[in-house]
Design an enzyme around this catalytic site. Structure first.
Site, PDB file in Angstrom:
ATOM      1  N   CYS A   1     -31.731  27.936 -15.218  1.00 32.36           N
ATOM      2  CA  CYS A   1     -31.204  28.547 -16.679  1.00 32.36           C
ATOM      3  C   CYS A   1     -31.236  30.021 -16.625  1.00 32.36           C
ATOM      4  O   CYS A   1     -31.912  30.822 -15.913  1.00 32.36           O
ATOM      5  CB  CYS A   1     -32.174  28.229 -17.548  1.00 32.36           C
ATOM      6  SG  CYS A   1     -31.852  28.960 -19.398  1.00 32.36           S
TER       7      CYS A   1
ATOM      8  N   CYS B   1     -34.572  34.104 -19.957  1.00 30.65           N
ATOM      9  CA  CYS B   1     -34.858  34.026 -18.541  1.00 30.65           C
ATOM     10  C   CYS B   1     -34.631  35.237 -17.906  1.00 30.65           C
ATOM     11  O   CYS B   1     -35.355  35.681 -16.972  1.00 30.65           O
ATOM     12  CB  CYS B   1     -33.977  32.927 -17.791  1.00 30.65           C
ATOM     13  SG  CYS B   1     -34.825  31.311 -18.374  1.00 30.65           S
TER      14      CYS B   1
ATOM     15  N   ARG C   1     -30.981  14.680 -20.668  1.00 30.90           N
ATOM     16  CA  ARG C   1     -32.387  15.354 -20.507  1.00 30.90           C
ATOM     17  C   ARG C   1     -32.300  16.867 -19.883  1.00 30.90           C
ATOM     18  O   ARG C   1     -31.418  17.007 -19.276  1.00 30.90           O
ATOM     19  CB  ARG C   1     -33.266  14.399 -19.802  1.00 30.90           C
ATOM     20  CG  ARG C   1     -33.064  14.100 -18.372  1.00 30.90           C
ATOM     21  CD  ARG C   1     -34.029  12.807 -17.736  1.00 30.90           C
ATOM     22  NE  ARG C   1     -33.565  12.647 -16.299  1.00 30.90           N
ATOM     23  CZ  ARG C   1     -34.182  11.827 -15.741  1.00 30.90           C
ATOM     24  NH1 ARG C   1     -35.185  11.239 -15.884  1.00 30.90           N
ATOM     25  NH2 ARG C   1     -33.648  11.376 -14.045  1.00 30.90           N
TER      26      ARG C   1
ATOM     27  N   TRP D   1     -26.752   5.089 -11.886  1.00 29.73           N
ATOM     28  CA  TRP D   1     -26.406   5.174 -13.081  1.00 29.73           C
ATOM     29  C   TRP D   1     -25.331   4.781 -13.475  1.00 29.73           C
ATOM     30  O   TRP D   1     -24.937   3.574 -14.010  1.00 29.73           O
ATOM     31  CB  TRP D   1     -26.483   6.609 -13.340  1.00 29.73           C
ATOM     32  CG  TRP D   1     -27.943   7.173 -13.411  1.00 29.73           C
ATOM     33  CD1 TRP D   1     -29.039   6.564 -13.209  1.00 29.73           C
ATOM     34  CD2 TRP D   1     -28.347   8.608 -13.716  1.00 29.73           C
ATOM     35  NE1 TRP D   1     -30.285   7.389 -13.483  1.00 29.73           N
ATOM     36  CE2 TRP D   1     -29.672   8.629 -13.997  1.00 29.73           C
ATOM     37  CE3 TRP D   1     -27.651   9.841 -13.983  1.00 29.73           C
ATOM     38  CZ2 TRP D   1     -30.527   9.638 -13.960  1.00 29.73           C
ATOM     39  CZ3 TRP D   1     -28.509  10.757 -14.444  1.00 29.73           C
ATOM     40  CH2 TRP D   1     -29.815  10.857 -14.452  1.00 29.73           C
TER      41      TRP D   1
ATOM     42  N   ASN E   1     -41.212  16.013 -15.855  1.00 30.31           N
ATOM     43  CA  ASN E   1     -40.859  15.089 -14.723  1.00 30.31           C
ATOM     44  C   ASN E   1     -39.912  15.896 -13.953  1.00 30.31           C
ATOM     45  O   ASN E   1     -39.060  16.289 -14.218  1.00 30.31           O
ATOM     46  CB  ASN E   1     -39.986  14.090 -15.533  1.00 30.31           C
ATOM     47  CG  ASN E   1     -39.739  12.686 -14.701  1.00 30.31           C
ATOM     48  OD1 ASN E   1     -40.763  11.882 -14.192  1.00 30.31           O
ATOM     49  ND2 ASN E   1     -38.558  12.707 -14.046  1.00 30.31           N
ATOM     50  N   GLU E   2     -40.279  15.388 -12.560  1.00 35.63           N
ATOM     51  CA  GLU E   2     -39.400  16.192 -11.384  1.00 35.63           C
ATOM     52  C   GLU E   2     -39.164  17.563 -11.725  1.00 35.63           C
ATOM     53  O   GLU E   2     -37.882  17.928 -11.717  1.00 35.63           O
ATOM     54  CB  GLU E   2     -38.043  14.983 -11.027  1.00 35.63           C
ATOM     55  CG  GLU E   2     -38.661  13.704 -10.570  1.00 35.63           C
ATOM     56  CD  GLU E   2     -37.570  12.886 -10.234  1.00 35.63           C
ATOM     57  OE1 GLU E   2     -36.254  13.153 -10.959  1.00 35.63           O
ATOM     58  OE2 GLU E   2     -37.681  12.122  -9.441  1.00 35.63           O
TER      59      GLU E   2
ATOM     60  N   CYS F   1     -34.787  25.273 -21.943  1.00 37.16           N
ATOM     61  CA  CYS F   1     -35.238  26.573 -21.152  1.00 37.16           C
ATOM     62  C   CYS F   1     -36.578  26.454 -20.802  1.00 37.16           C
ATOM     63  O   CYS F   1     -37.315  26.722 -22.002  1.00 37.16           O
ATOM     64  CB  CYS F   1     -34.710  27.727 -21.932  1.00 37.16           C
ATOM     65  SG  CYS F   1     -35.281  29.338 -21.181  1.00 37.16           S
TER      66      CYS F   1
ATOM     67  N   CYS G   1     -30.393  31.782 -19.252  1.00 39.03           N
ATOM     68  CA  CYS G   1     -30.160  32.588 -20.769  1.00 39.03           C
ATOM     69  C   CYS G   1     -31.057  34.092 -20.848  1.00 39.03           C
ATOM     70  O   CYS G   1     -31.594  34.512 -19.969  1.00 39.03           O
ATOM     71  CB  CYS G   1     -31.068  31.631 -21.515  1.00 39.03           C
ATOM     72  SG  CYS G   1     -32.649  31.747 -21.706  1.00 39.03           S
TER      73      CYS G   1
ATOM     74  N   GLU H   1     -42.843   6.850  -8.170  1.00 37.58           N
ATOM     75  CA  GLU H   1     -41.521   6.022  -8.406  1.00 37.58           C
ATOM     76  C   GLU H   1     -41.164   5.398  -6.975  1.00 37.58           C
ATOM     77  O   GLU H   1     -40.473   6.379  -6.143  1.00 37.58           O
ATOM     78  CB  GLU H   1     -40.347   6.808  -9.307  1.00 37.58           C
ATOM     79  CG  GLU H   1     -40.765   7.602 -10.289  1.00 37.58           C
ATOM     80  CD  GLU H   1     -39.720   8.253 -11.009  1.00 37.58           C
ATOM     81  OE1 GLU H   1     -38.476   8.079 -10.724  1.00 37.58           O
ATOM     82  OE2 GLU H   1     -40.013   9.167 -12.018  1.00 37.58           O
TER      83      GLU H   1
HETATM   84  C1  GAL Z   1     -35.941   9.606 -11.120  1.00 36.07           C
HETATM   85  C2  GAL Z   1     -36.831  10.049 -12.253  1.00 36.07           C
HETATM   86  C3  GAL Z   1     -36.678   8.861 -13.289  1.00 36.07           C
HETATM   87  C4  GAL Z   1     -35.449   8.028 -13.258  1.00 36.07           C
HETATM   88  C5  GAL Z   1     -35.133   7.681 -12.038  1.00 36.07           C
HETATM   89  C6  GAL Z   1     -33.916   6.613 -11.723  1.00 36.07           C
HETATM   90  O1  GAL Z   1     -35.397  10.705 -10.357  1.00 36.07           O
HETATM   91  O2  GAL Z   1     -37.907  10.771 -12.144  1.00 36.07           O
HETATM   92  O3  GAL Z   1     -36.943   9.347 -14.706  1.00 36.07           O
HETATM   93  O4  GAL Z   1     -34.325   8.816 -13.907  1.00 36.07           O
HETATM   94  O5  GAL Z   1     -34.942   8.807 -11.075  1.00 36.07           O
HETATM   95  O6  GAL Z   1     -32.652   7.439 -11.980  1.00 36.07           O
HETATM   96 ZN    ZN Z   2     -33.630  30.241 -20.121  1.00 38.84          ZN
END
Ligand code: GAL
Ligand code: ZN
Length: 663
Positions: A153, A158, A105, A312, A143-144, A109, A155, A304
């Protein structure tokens, strides 16, 4: 409707027939909000212009019938394969000049105009579609932000944006040459168009250029978020906009990122975290939560909250019975108004198959579900009482992105970390149950009795003046080694000896210093007490200050290591080295006693006390939290009434007790 507990939910990972069951189980456990869709672009737009929001409408309907509302994420961390196939130039370029490709994910850019056009098109359609849906209460942008790429980045797009940013900042190339000290190694530029993004070099980097790069990339991320906020606000004025932060992650200034959000969210994973202090995880967790409250000086959400084993490719420990509930309550104790657990059900597909949710792979409620259900039902009335309340803190610790970035560019000692230093000072206060606000430095300092400002390495005349006025008016200030070294563009200051602009306030001068590579230093108090210090020794001359402890080793043995100066009606301390934990505890005792800061009470190791002050009822609420996997004996100070507390002085492992008292 009040929203207190929720889960991150990915209905698209499961057959539609299951959704009703999920919604029932959510209602039963006491959840009333989900966050959805922040990675679901391909599902919502499988081909250019072919929008498919109906699956999400159906999920929202089912959830809504069970009293569950939603926060929708814009799915911009995951441009679909069809976008990158058509326009591969949106792939980010890393420091080594390599293209980061598809399959994870954040393969985007954030400055690329073609990608921006896709975002404008898609986010507009999404906002239009959901603007009147009563089950959608708010939005999360992306997200984050800032943590998705390991590198920022580099490129061509940028690069162009960096050149424009620099031109706006410096006006002329001559001014940039001066500010970056380009006379060194023949780095003078004739025009802004000659400036590169800092890809890997053969040898060394220009610290001033690197600091501006960090500032630029932070600004770029903030602007990337603002670009989406503007679209959503204009279409959905009645839904809130937030973003999920990551504690001490440092690619973007969270103070800046927070500015135009209604409130911030944070992602809290006690069991799967990058930790600056692995040997003191409780203080680290608490510091992270206090920082999240401090970026806007108001309550926040956890978007979260850990709900099971994290992992992972490799996995963390299984949370013990009571531990997940306790961690969620710790988030609340430090200022969270809503806890959203990540994730609802453990995923069967993709990278995060082992990042466990409330439900296991099988989808059957088990130990974690039952534990959280009990916690939620007990906490609901408490949440109602404490909404919007924050602690009243007498201590502020300055946490600044400029210092973090500049110290990361030149750490001095291989193990010296700015954030590590900040958290070290925090830890000593945390162990005394003294509540702390973090400060960007822009706040009014006057409400604080004690301000600790570690490593004020970059120091502008305005900042120096602010510290000077604070002490002059009676404040107690703690500063440390490497203060006042650099100016705003990361050039060394030369007008006077260190600590430069604050020498008068601190009553000292530092003509020399020593980097403690491969050895520890040692300091001695007048009473004979000796302690280790690490990484650095400032050799201090007294110009009005008094020595609190002298070095006990090396060629500067017998000279001051820690000092205190009376200035105006306040006091300014200087700590010339990195204290060991034992020394930190002793020094912290001095700072606290000298400034008259109050503690919430004494507790055994591993038990914290935190508080929130409820303005409306003028009540103080305290949370007593046993982080230990063993029972702990605590004495609750008299005058506190139980809100949610068992009787007796022995707290079970991971038990949390809540008390209140009129302020
Ligand atoms: C966070 C992220 C989630 C998921 C979670 C667990 O950092 O926002 O989308 O990836 O970690 O890995
Ligand atoms: Zn870039």
């Amino acid at each position: 409707m009040s929203i207190y507990f929720g889960a991150d939910y990915y209905p698209e990972h499961w057959p539609e027939e299951r959704w009703e069951k999920d919604a029932q189980l959510m209602e039963e456990i006491g959840l009333n909000v989900v966050r959805m869709a922040e990675f679901s672009w391909a599902k919502m737009e499988p081909r250019l212009g072919e929008f498919n929001f109906e699956w999400l409408d159906r999920a929202l309907d089912i959830l809504g019938e069970h009293g569950v509302r939603a926060v929708l994420g814009t799915p911009t961390p995951t441009p679909p394969a069809w976008i990158v196939e058509q326009t591969p130039e949106i792939f980010p370029i890393d420091k080594d000049g390599r293209v980061r490709g598809f399959g994870g994910r954040h393969h985007d850019c954030q400055s690329n105009p073609v990608y921006r056009a896709h975002i404008r098109r898609f986010v507009t359609a999404m906002a239009e579609h959901f603007k009147d849906n009563p089950n959608v209460i708010g939005w999360q942008i992306d997200n984050e932000l800032g943590t998705g790429h390991q590198d920022t980045c580099m490129c061509d797009s940028c690069r162009k944006r960096f050149q424009e940013w620099l031109e706006k900042k410096y006006g002329t190339i001559e001014e940039l040459n001066r500010a970056w000290g380009t006379c060194f190694w023949s780095q003078d530029y004739n025009s802004f168009s000659q400036i590169y993004t800092p890809k890997i070099t053969f040898t060394g980097e220009n610290p001033s250029a690197m600091l501006d790069w960090r500032r630029f990339t932070s600004d770029l991320v903030v602007e990337f978020q603002q670009f989406q906020i503007d679209i959503i606000r204009s279409i959905c004025p009645n839904q809130f906009i937030t973003h999920n932060f990551m504690g001490f992650a440092d690619n973007v200034s969270y103070y800046d990122l927070a500015k135009s959000l209604n409130f911030v969210c944070h992602d809290q994973y006690p069991g799967g975290f990058f930790a600056q202090m692995p040997h003191q995880p409780n203080a680290q967790l608490a510091a992270t939560l206090d920082l999240m409250r401090s970026v806007k000086h108001r309550t926040y959400w956890i978007m979260e909250q850990q709900a099971g084993i994290t992992g992972w490719q490799v996995m963390g420990r299984a949370p013990q019975p009571g531990q997940l509930a306790m961690w969620a309550q710790q988030s609340i104790a430090h200022g969270a108004d809503c806890i959203v657990f990540f994730r609802w059900r453990t995923c069967a597909v993709g990278t995060e198959q082992y990042w466990h949710g409330i439900l296991p792979h099988s989808g059957r409620p088990g130990r974690r579900y039952n534990e959280l259900r009990a916690m939620i039902s007990a906490m609901q009335p408490v949440m109602e009482k404490i909404q919007g309340s924050v602690p009243k803190c007498e201590v502020g610790i300055v946490y600044s992105y400029d210092q973090e970035w500049a110290m990361t560019i030149q750490p001095h000692h291989p193990d010296l970390h700015y954030i590590g230093q900040v958290v070290k000072y925090y830890r000593a206060l945390y162990d005394c149950n003294i509540p702390v606000d973090f400060l960007s430095g822009e706040e009014d300092f006057s409400p604080y009795k004690l301000i600790i400002a570690p490593l004020q390495y970059i120091l502008t005349p305005e900042q120096a003046e602010k510290y000077r006025a604070y002490v002059k008016n009676g404040g107690h200030l703690v500063m440390t080694m490497r203060t006042g070294v650099k100016d705003a563009t990361n050039l060394c200051m030369t007008e006077s000896e260190l600590p430069g602009l604050l020498s008068d306030v601190l009553g000292i001068e530092i003509p020399e210093y020593d980097c403690l590579q491969g050895l520890n230093g040692r300091v001695r108090f007048e009473d004979g007490g000796e302690y280790d210090v690490e990484k650095w020794s400032d050799m201090i001359e007294l110009h009005g200050a008094q020595s609190i402890a002298d070095y006990a080793k090396e060629f500067y043995a017998g000279t001051p290591a820690v000092t205190c100066n009376a200035f105006g009606s306040g006091r300014a301390y200087y700590v010339g080295s990195e204290p060991s934990d034992e020394l930190m505890d002793r020094l912290c005792g001095l700072f606290v006693e000298g400034s008259g800061v109050a503690s919430l009470g004494e507790t055994p190791e591993g038990v914290e006390i935190t508080h929130r002050h409820v303005e409306a009822s003028n009540e103080d609420i305290i949370f007593v939290i046993n982080h230990n996997e063993a029972p702990a004996e605590v004495s609750i100070p008299s005058g506190w009434d139980p809100v949610l507390a068992e009787e007796g002085s022995i707290m079970k492992p991971f038990e949390v007790r809540i008390y209140s008292r009129k302020a």
